[in-house]
Design a protein around this motif. Structure first.
Motif, PDB file in Angstrom:
ATOM      1  N   MET A   1       0.820  -1.208   0.000  1.00  0.00           N
ATOM      2  CA  MET A   1       0.000   0.000   0.000  1.00  0.00           C
ATOM      3  C   MET A   1       0.860   1.267   0.000  1.00  0.00           C
ATOM      4  O   MET A   1       0.368   2.339  -0.300  1.00  0.00           O
ATOM      5  CB  MET A   1      -0.944   0.014   1.198  1.00  0.00           C
ATOM      6  CG  MET A   1      -0.282   0.083   2.534  1.00  0.00           C
ATOM      7  SD  MET A   1      -1.506  -0.083   3.819  1.00  0.00           S
ATOM      8  CE  MET A   1      -0.955   1.161   4.934  1.00  0.00           C
ATOM      9  N   PHE A   2       2.153   1.150   0.281  1.00  0.00           N
ATOM     10  CA  PHE A   2       3.028   2.306   0.277  1.00  0.00           C
ATOM     11  C   PHE A   2       3.729   2.511  -1.057  1.00  0.00           C
ATOM     12  O   PHE A   2       4.363   3.528  -1.284  1.00  0.00           O
ATOM     13  CB  PHE A   2       4.085   2.190   1.381  1.00  0.00           C
ATOM     14  CG  PHE A   2       3.491   2.201   2.756  1.00  0.00           C
ATOM     15  CD1 PHE A   2       2.801   3.297   3.221  1.00  0.00           C
ATOM     16  CD2 PHE A   2       3.616   1.096   3.573  1.00  0.00           C
ATOM     17  CE1 PHE A   2       2.249   3.310   4.490  1.00  0.00           C
ATOM     18  CE2 PHE A   2       3.066   1.087   4.849  1.00  0.00           C
ATOM     19  CZ  PHE A   2       2.375   2.202   5.308  1.00  0.00           C
ATOM     20  N   LYS A   3       3.594   1.550  -1.958  1.00  0.00           N
ATOM     21  CA  LYS A   3       4.198   1.665  -3.279  1.00  0.00           C
ATOM     22  C   LYS A   3       3.324   2.557  -4.151  1.00  0.00           C
ATOM     23  O   LYS A   3       2.102   2.478  -4.122  1.00  0.00           O
ATOM     24  CB  LYS A   3       4.343   0.297  -3.934  1.00  0.00           C
ATOM     25  CG  LYS A   3       5.346  -0.591  -3.242  1.00  0.00           C
ATOM     26  CD  LYS A   3       5.487  -1.907  -3.964  1.00  0.00           C
ATOM     27  CE  LYS A   3       6.458  -2.806  -3.234  1.00  0.00           C
ATOM     28  NZ  LYS A   3       6.587  -4.113  -3.889  1.00  0.00           N
ATOM     29  N   SER A   4       3.985   3.389  -4.952  1.00  0.00           N
ATOM     30  CA  SER A   4       3.213   4.253  -5.828  1.00  0.00           C
ATOM     31  C   SER A   4       2.772   3.473  -7.062  1.00  0.00           C
ATOM     32  O   SER A   4       3.452   2.573  -7.528  1.00  0.00           O
ATOM     33  CB  SER A   4       4.044   5.462  -6.245  1.00  0.00           C
ATOM     34  OG  SER A   4       5.176   5.047  -6.976  1.00  0.00           O
ATOM     35  N   ASP A   5       1.643   3.835  -7.582  1.00  0.00           N
ATOM     36  CA  ASP A   5       1.085   3.195  -8.763  1.00  0.00           C
ATOM     37  C   ASP A   5       1.587   3.935 -10.001  1.00  0.00           C
ATOM     38  O   ASP A   5       1.257   5.111 -10.190  1.00  0.00           O
ATOM     39  CB  ASP A   5      -0.439   3.237  -8.698  1.00  0.00           C
ATOM     40  CG  ASP A   5      -1.095   2.522  -9.846  1.00  0.00           C
ATOM     41  OD1 ASP A   5      -0.423   1.726 -10.515  1.00  0.00           O
ATOM     42  OD2 ASP A   5      -2.304   2.752 -10.052  1.00  0.00           O
ATOM     43  N   PRO A   6       2.381   3.294 -10.847  1.00  0.00           N
ATOM     44  CA  PRO A   6       2.913   3.994 -12.021  1.00  0.00           C
ATOM     45  C   PRO A   6       1.816   4.404 -13.003  1.00  0.00           C
ATOM     46  O   PRO A   6       1.932   5.434 -13.655  1.00  0.00           O
ATOM     47  CB  PRO A   6       3.867   2.977 -12.648  1.00  0.00           C
ATOM     48  CG  PRO A   6       3.472   1.666 -12.110  1.00  0.00           C
ATOM     49  CD  PRO A   6       2.858   1.921 -10.775  1.00  0.00           C
ATOM     50  N   LEU A   7       0.745   3.631 -13.084  1.00  0.00           N
ATOM     51  CA  LEU A   7      -0.358   4.000 -13.978  1.00  0.00           C
ATOM     52  C   LEU A   7      -1.023   5.290 -13.524  1.00  0.00           C
ATOM     53  O   LEU A   7      -1.375   6.138 -14.349  1.00  0.00           O
ATOM     54  CB  LEU A   7      -1.394   2.879 -14.046  1.00  0.00           C
ATOM     55  CG  LEU A   7      -1.081   1.738 -14.995  1.00  0.00           C
ATOM     56  CD1 LEU A   7      -2.133   0.645 -14.874  1.00  0.00           C
ATOM     57  CD2 LEU A   7      -0.994   2.228 -16.401  1.00  0.00           C
ATOM     58  N   LYS A   8      -1.189   5.439 -12.237  1.00  0.00           N
ATOM     59  CA  LYS A   8      -1.826   6.641 -11.712  1.00  0.00           C
ATOM     60  C   LYS A   8      -0.979   7.868 -12.034  1.00  0.00           C
ATOM     61  O   LYS A   8      -1.502   8.904 -12.453  1.00  0.00           O
ATOM     62  CB  LYS A   8      -2.016   6.498 -10.200  1.00  0.00           C
ATOM     63  CG  LYS A   8      -2.764   7.638  -9.566  1.00  0.00           C
ATOM     64  CD  LYS A   8      -2.994   7.375  -8.083  1.00  0.00           C
ATOM     65  CE  LYS A   8      -3.740   8.522  -7.443  1.00  0.00           C
ATOM     66  NZ  LYS A   8      -3.948   8.297  -6.004  1.00  0.00           N
ATOM     67  N   LYS A   9       0.322   7.737 -11.871  1.00  0.00           N
ATOM     68  CA  LYS A   9       1.238   8.835 -12.157  1.00  0.00           C
ATOM     69  C   LYS A   9       1.221   9.182 -13.649  1.00  0.00           C
ATOM     70  O   LYS A   9       1.183  10.353 -14.015  1.00  0.00           O
ATOM     71  CB  LYS A   9       2.651   8.446 -11.720  1.00  0.00           C
ATOM     72  CG  LYS A   9       3.664   9.521 -11.889  1.00  0.00           C
ATOM     73  CD  LYS A   9       5.028   9.077 -11.393  1.00  0.00           C
ATOM     74  CE  LYS A   9       6.064  10.146 -11.608  1.00  0.00           C
ATOM     75  NZ  LYS A   9       7.396   9.726 -11.182  1.00  0.00           N
ATOM     76  N   LEU A  10       1.211   8.160 -14.500  1.00  0.00           N
ATOM     77  CA  LEU A  10       1.184   8.404 -15.943  1.00  0.00           C
ATOM     78  C   LEU A  10      -0.136   9.030 -16.386  1.00  0.00           C
ATOM     79  O   LEU A  10      -0.140   9.920 -17.244  1.00  0.00           O
ATOM     80  CB  LEU A  10       1.428   7.102 -16.704  1.00  0.00           C
ATOM     81  CG  LEU A  10       2.863   6.612 -16.751  1.00  0.00           C
ATOM     82  CD1 LEU A  10       2.931   5.225 -17.385  1.00  0.00           C
ATOM     83  CD2 LEU A  10       3.746   7.576 -17.508  1.00  0.00           C
ATOM     84  N   ARG A  11      -1.232   8.563 -15.812  1.00  0.00           N
ATOM     85  CA  ARG A  11      -2.534   9.152 -16.172  1.00  0.00           C
ATOM     86  C   ARG A  11      -2.610  10.622 -15.764  1.00  0.00           C
ATOM     87  O   ARG A  11      -3.148  11.453 -16.504  1.00  0.00           O
ATOM     88  CB  ARG A  11      -3.661   8.371 -15.507  1.00  0.00           C
ATOM     89  CG  ARG A  11      -3.944   7.073 -16.180  1.00  0.00           C
ATOM     90  CD  ARG A  11      -5.188   6.409 -15.602  1.00  0.00           C
ATOM     91  NE  ARG A  11      -5.373   5.096 -16.175  1.00  0.00           N
ATOM     92  CZ  ARG A  11      -5.369   3.976 -15.483  1.00  0.00           C
ATOM     93  NH1 ARG A  11      -5.215   3.996 -14.176  1.00  0.00           N
ATOM     94  NH2 ARG A  11      -5.536   2.817 -16.089  1.00  0.00           N
ATOM     95  N   LYS A  12      -2.070  10.929 -14.603  1.00  0.00           N
ATOM     96  CA  LYS A  12      -2.067  12.316 -14.139  1.00  0.00           C
ATOM     97  C   LYS A  12      -1.225  13.177 -15.079  1.00  0.00           C
ATOM     98  O   LYS A  12      -1.623  14.285 -15.455  1.00  0.00           O
ATOM     99  CB  LYS A  12      -1.519  12.380 -12.713  1.00  0.00           C
ATOM    100  CG  LYS A  12      -1.604  13.737 -12.085  1.00  0.00           C
ATOM    101  CD  LYS A  12      -1.158  13.701 -10.632  1.00  0.00           C
ATOM    102  CE  LYS A  12      -1.266  15.057 -10.002  1.00  0.00           C
ATOM    103  NZ  LYS A  12      -0.840  15.050  -8.598  1.00  0.00           N
ATOM    104  N   SER A  13      -0.074  12.669 -15.484  1.00  0.00           N
ATOM    105  CA  SER A  13       0.792  13.375 -16.410  1.00  0.00           C
ATOM    106  C   SER A  13       0.121  13.545 -17.771  1.00  0.00           C
ATOM    107  O   SER A  13       0.199  14.606 -18.388  1.00  0.00           O
ATOM    108  CB  SER A  13       2.110  12.624 -16.560  1.00  0.00           C
ATOM    109  OG  SER A  13       2.930  13.213 -17.518  1.00  0.00           O
TER     110      SER A  13
END
Length: 58
Positions: A4-16
């Protein structure tokens, strides 16, 4: 346990991706078509990364 402490790369890419699209929209409304097309191309690269990650997750 600590996933649960790992960041989601998909979420970061979607935001970008969404930020790039919004930036492109503002450039287009301002009449700067060259910047619009450049930013749109960058957004498309991000979109292909998102598609690749989603395909790998399935």
């Amino acid at each position: 346990m600590f996933s649960m402490f790992k960041s989601d790369p998909l979420k970061k890419l979607r935001k970008s991706y969404n930020a790039k699209l919004e930036e492109a929209m503002h450039a287009q409304r301002g009449g700067d078509i060259r910047t619009y097309s450049k930013i749109t191309a960058e957004a498309e690269k991000i979109k292909t990364e998102i598609d690749e990650l989603e395909a790998a997750a399935k």
